[in-house]
Design a protein around this motif. Structure first.
Motif, PDB file in Angstrom:
ATOM      1  N   ALA B 242       0.832  -1.212   0.000  1.00 43.20           N
ATOM      2  CA  ALA B 242       0.000   0.000   0.000  1.00 43.20           C
ATOM      3  C   ALA B 242       0.866   1.262   0.000  1.00 43.20           C
ATOM      4  O   ALA B 242       0.517   2.257  -0.642  1.00 43.20           O
ATOM      5  CB  ALA B 242      -0.928  -0.003   1.211  1.00 43.20           C
ATOM      6  N   VAL B 243       2.008   1.217   0.714  1.00 39.00           N
ATOM      7  CA  VAL B 243       2.898   2.394   0.739  1.00 39.00           C
ATOM      8  C   VAL B 243       3.343   2.728  -0.680  1.00 39.00           C
ATOM      9  O   VAL B 243       3.243   3.867  -1.139  1.00 39.00           O
ATOM     10  CB  VAL B 243       4.152   2.134   1.621  1.00 39.00           C
ATOM     11  N   GLY B 244       3.852   1.699  -1.376  1.00 36.02           N
ATOM     12  CA  GLY B 244       4.370   1.926  -2.727  1.00 36.02           C
ATOM     13  C   GLY B 244       3.267   2.267  -3.719  1.00 36.02           C
ATOM     14  O   GLY B 244       3.401   3.187  -4.522  1.00 36.02           O
ATOM     15  N   ALA B 245       2.166   1.502  -3.639  1.00 42.43           N
ATOM     16  CA  ALA B 245       1.101   1.674  -4.630  1.00 42.43           C
ATOM     17  C   ALA B 245       0.388   3.015  -4.480  1.00 42.43           C
ATOM     18  O   ALA B 245      -0.052   3.597  -5.469  1.00 42.43           O
ATOM     19  CB  ALA B 245       0.102   0.532  -4.514  1.00 42.43           C
ATOM     20  N   SER B 246       0.287   3.510  -3.248  1.00 47.88           N
ATOM     21  CA  SER B 246      -0.435   4.772  -3.045  1.00 47.88           C
ATOM     22  C   SER B 246       0.464   5.990  -3.271  1.00 47.88           C
ATOM     23  O   SER B 246      -0.030   7.096  -3.456  1.00 47.88           O
ATOM     24  CB  SER B 246      -1.013   4.832  -1.622  1.00 47.88           C
ATOM     25  N   ALA B 247       1.800   5.763  -3.252  1.00 47.24           N
ATOM     26  CA  ALA B 247       2.712   6.912  -3.304  1.00 47.24           C
ATOM     27  C   ALA B 247       2.605   7.681  -4.617  1.00 47.24           C
ATOM     28  O   ALA B 247       2.493   8.914  -4.614  1.00 47.24           O
ATOM     29  CB  ALA B 247       4.147   6.446  -3.081  1.00 47.24           C
ATOM     30  N   GLY B 277       9.509   4.585   0.228  1.00 47.07           N
ATOM     31  CA  GLY B 277       8.859   4.457   1.537  1.00 47.07           C
ATOM     32  C   GLY B 277       8.609   3.010   1.906  1.00 47.07           C
ATOM     33  O   GLY B 277       8.784   2.605   3.053  1.00 47.07           O
ATOM     34  N   ALA B 278       8.203   2.211   0.910  1.00 44.33           N
ATOM     35  CA  ALA B 278       7.935   0.790   1.167  1.00 44.33           C
ATOM     36  C   ALA B 278       9.201   0.084   1.644  1.00 44.33           C
ATOM     37  O   ALA B 278       9.163  -0.722   2.572  1.00 44.33           O
ATOM     38  CB  ALA B 278       7.406   0.137  -0.106  1.00 44.33           C
ATOM     39  N   ALA B 283       9.648  -3.074   7.719  1.00 44.42           N
ATOM     40  CA  ALA B 283       9.747  -3.737   9.028  1.00 44.42           C
ATOM     41  C   ALA B 283       8.824  -3.065  10.043  1.00 44.42           C
ATOM     42  O   ALA B 283       8.180  -3.745  10.858  1.00 44.42           O
ATOM     43  CB  ALA B 283      11.185  -3.696   9.512  1.00 44.42           C
ATOM     44  N   VAL B 284       8.734  -1.719   9.991  1.00 41.10           N
ATOM     45  CA  VAL B 284       7.871  -0.992  10.934  1.00 41.10           C
ATOM     46  C   VAL B 284       6.421  -1.437  10.767  1.00 41.10           C
ATOM     47  O   VAL B 284       5.695  -1.636  11.747  1.00 41.10           O
ATOM     48  CB  VAL B 284       7.991   0.536  10.697  1.00 41.10           C
ATOM     49  N   LEU B 285       6.008  -1.604   9.526  1.00 50.78           N
ATOM     50  CA  LEU B 285       4.620  -1.994   9.273  1.00 50.78           C
ATOM     51  C   LEU B 285       4.328  -3.400   9.792  1.00 50.78           C
ATOM     52  O   LEU B 285       3.258  -3.654  10.348  1.00 50.78           O
ATOM     53  CB  LEU B 285       4.322  -1.889   7.772  1.00 50.78           C
ATOM     54  N   LEU B 380       3.095  11.126   4.280  1.00 46.91           N
ATOM     55  CA  LEU B 380       2.027  10.908   3.291  1.00 46.91           C
ATOM     56  C   LEU B 380       1.800   9.433   2.937  1.00 46.91           C
ATOM     57  O   LEU B 380       0.680   8.935   3.063  1.00 46.91           O
ATOM     58  CB  LEU B 380       2.307  11.735   2.030  1.00 46.91           C
ATOM     59  N   PRO B 381       2.847   8.706   2.502  1.00 48.61           N
ATOM     60  CA  PRO B 381       2.564   7.315   2.111  1.00 48.61           C
ATOM     61  C   PRO B 381       2.371   6.389   3.305  1.00 48.61           C
ATOM     62  O   PRO B 381       1.779   5.326   3.175  1.00 48.61           O
ATOM     63  CB  PRO B 381       3.816   6.914   1.321  1.00 48.61           C
TER      64      PRO B 381
END
Lengths: 239, 447
Positions: B242-247, B277-278, B283-285, B380-381
């Motif tokens: 989601a991070v990468g796809a939404s960025a 961002g991804a 790891a945090v996610l 943002l992402p």
């Protein structure tokens, strides 16, 4: 007329949506110094990358000594770059972690030569290019002209059949540029190495036997292969 | 191989301080991973009833030991994430160096071997240190360990460097593919969701089908770790995706509408490298999913324990609470590790872009604007991804509450993603002093 060492036919190459080459054709004779000139973005560097087997064209052919470079596997292309070709860029091709001597010795080390033999040969080449005494320095400790001469020594250390030089003096002042070009052409003449020189500088192009111009991804006037005589600045250097 | 080893040693010897940091941190990460794997192997090898003074009796029964093994395996996730971040230190510099080798005539296989040797040697050091330290500790705690366990321990000590080398080789596939390395980077055309979505969808469908067809064997207490582990991994991967796809769409949307310079810079950066961002927050996610899920399960368990009659417990209540607290401490440790990795990743990203940042500063962009842009690049992402990770963790808590039959709906877990989001912004803010150094005009001279 000489036999071509390298022949490119109808090369087409795009970087994403941007076309770089649109059907470029070119021949390079053995021992010839050929300058490719053209405006920024005309596809000069991409042409060099295709001819040296660094990138594969989208279509078209590149033939070297009976082999189709555009069809060769990566392993064989790497071997050619190690033995038959030398590559020099404007800057950045030296490995910062290695000393000047190890950088020059690198192609020999990759071919399995012992370190002592490789370093001895590197020393000889550094001497020929007037940078003896700088063996232990790393690229970051060398001046631009010195670093470029080390890069030339690395390109020529394996006695290649062809050297591809992309704006080799682009980052140098005129004096250092002249020294680098003189060293390159003189050594190439001595060893019979062909040089493909990418430049937008008329003074640098004057060192070549022949000059072709690239415009919008095509060679404007391929010209004929030389009969064997060097011309202009190149002739002066060879004398 | 001798030539490759010689070159790897030459390159390591000539490398700068940043490379030294990479080797040290990689060795630390490998040591942590080895220690966790050794502990997992040791606990998993115990048979039947076993007496140990460690962990308030949690290692005595096979049932509890399965939970300990699962916790140790989950702890491996942030450690692997940390290792991934360490591999990125000086990545651009290393990529250029390896591309230089390709230009000088090194074959793709040679470059892969050299890169693998560089990473593998660092992991081998960490693995060897961890094995040497852990073995006497295990010997002191263990009564008559079976011979096969020693073989497993040796396998772990050797597998960690091999895995480290393989991961490094995988990460360098683009450099291996071209002697020009990343010099001429073509922006991907975008629009296509990539294979990640298909894999995630398939895995989710398989899990839901399993739950629908065989709810007892798939959703019961005995097999609870299997769906929990699956949900954690799938939600984590989904959040990373989601991070990468939404960025890119976020960047495109903001870049077209905003009048704020900081937002514009951040939006263009998101469009230019949407997966940055991804890579940094993966790891945090995963820890967010685990943490949220754990807080939910913890609340259900504590509500259940405190609601029961004290006489119905065969053992002391502290037996349960100690286990829960130890798991909580392990997750906090994991969060600390991942936040450290995040700070390392953000600092590394700044160091890589220092020339561009210096150019922006030289062109008159105020430092405060660049600082805000940096924070927005993180904020943002990350927002939708943390929300998704939190939802996944919350789902685990709710599902566990239903399994427990108490009808408890845990609400405390909602705090976790919010806290993690704030901690991520804080970790990103730690690199602001580095930004001040990076925007000096002198940085324009660096290649």
């Amino acid at each position: 007329m000489s036999t071509p060492l390298l022949t490119a036919r109808d090369l087409v190459k795009a970087h994403g949506p941007t076309p770089a080459l649109r059907g470029a054709s070119l021949e390079l004779a053995a021992g010839e110094v050929l300058a490719v000139t053209g405006a920024s973005g005309s596809g000069k560097s991409t042409l060099l990358h295709c001819l040296a087997g660094i990138v594969k064209p989208d279509s078209g052919t590149v033939e070297y000594a009976g082999e189709r470079l555009d069809l060769l596997p990566e392993k064989r292309l790497s071997e050619l770059r190690r033995t038959d070709f030398g590559v020099v860029f404007q800057f950045g091709q030296l490995i910062p972690e290695l000393t000047a001597a190890d950088n020059v010795a690198l192609p020999l080390l990759l071919a399995g030569t012992s370190r002592a033999a490789a370093r001895e040969r590197a020393g000889e080449w550094l001497e020929r290019f007037g940078v003896r005494g700088q063996e232990a320095l790393r690229p970051g400790e060398l001046s631009g002209g010195q670093a470029q001469r080390v890069a030339l020594a690395r390109a020529l250390v394996t006695d290649p059949k062809a050297v591809f030089a992309d704006e080799p003096t682009g980052a140098l002042d005129s004096l250092a540029g002249e020294q680098v070009m003189t060293a390159l052409i003189h050594t190439a003449r001595e060893s019979g190495t062909a040089v493909l020189l990418i430049t937008h500088d008329a003074q640098v192009a004057a060192y070549a036997d022949r000059e072709v111009s690239l415009r919008d991804g095509t060679v404007a006037d391929p010209g004929a292969l030389p009969a064997g005589s060097a011309t202009s600045a190149a002739a002066e250097v060879s004398r | 191989m001798r030539t490759d080893l010689r070159l790897a040693l030459l390159l390591t010897r000539g490398s700068d301080r940043r490379e030294g940091w990479r080797v040290t941190l990689t060795a630390v990460g490998a040591a942590l991973a080895t220690a966790l794997c050794l502990a997992t192997v040791a606990v998993a090898s115990l048979q039947g009833q076993y007496h140990s003074a460690l962990a308030a009796g949690l290692l005595e029964q096979p049932g509890e030991r399965a939970g300990v093994v699962l916790t140790l395996l989950l702890l491996l996730v942030p450690v692997l994430g940390f290792l991934g971040q360490c591999a990125r230190i000086g990545a651009v510099h290393r990529d250029r160096r390896l591309a230089g080798l390709r230009l000088a005539g090194a074959s793709p296989a040679q470059v892969r071997r050299i890169a693998a040797l560089e990473a593998g040697l660092a992991c081998l050091i960490g693995s060897a240190v961890a094995t040497i330290v852990c073995t006497p500790v295990l010997l002191r705690q263990w009564q008559n360990p079976p011979v096969t366990v020693w073989a497993d321990c040796a396998g772990v000590a050797l597998a960690v460097p091999v895995v480290g080398a393989l991961v490094s080789t995988l990460a360098l596939r683009r450099v291996v593919a071209s002697p020009l390395g990343l010099v001429r980077r073509v922006r991907p055309s975008g629009g296509r969701p990539g294979p990640g979505l298909a894999v995630l969808t398939t895995a989710l469908v398989m899990l839901l089908t399993g739950l629908a067809i065989a709810p007892r064997s798939f959703g019961g207490f005995q097999t609870a770790p299997v769906p929990v582990f699956t949900v954690v991994i799938l939600t984590g991967l989904g959040a990373v995706w989601a991070v990468g796809a939404s960025a890119r769409p976020t960047g495109r949307l903001l870049a077209g509408r905003t009048g704020n310079p900081a937002t514009l810079i951040a939006a263009e950066r998101l469009r230019d490298d949407p997966w940055a961002g991804a890579r940094t927050h993966a790891a945090v996610l995963l820890v967010t999913v685990v943490g949220t899920g754990f807080v939910g399960v913890r609340q259900v368990l504590l509500d259940d324990l405190t609601g029961r009659d004290a006489d119905s417990f065969p053992t002391n209540l502290s037996f349960y609470t100690t286990g829960i607290d130890l798991t909580g401490a392990a997750i906090l440790l994991a969060l600390a590790i991942t936040l450290s990795g995040l700070a390392v990743g953000t600092a590394e990203s700044l160091a890589t872009r220092r020339r561009g940042l210096a150019a922006q500063a030289a062109a008159g962009v105020p430092q405060a604007v660049l600082g805000r842009a940096l924070l927005l690049e993180t904020a943002l992402p990350l927002a939708p991804a943390v929300a998704l990770a939190g939802a996944g963790g919350l789902g685990i808590g709710v599902w566990y509450g239903q399994l427990a039959g108490g009808g408890t709906v845990p609400v405390l877990p909602v705090v976790v993603p919010v806290a993690v989001y704030a901690a991520c912004l804080l970790a990103a803010a730690t690199s602001l002093p580095l930004l001040r150094r990076s925007v000096r005009p002198a940085e324009l001279r660096h290649q």
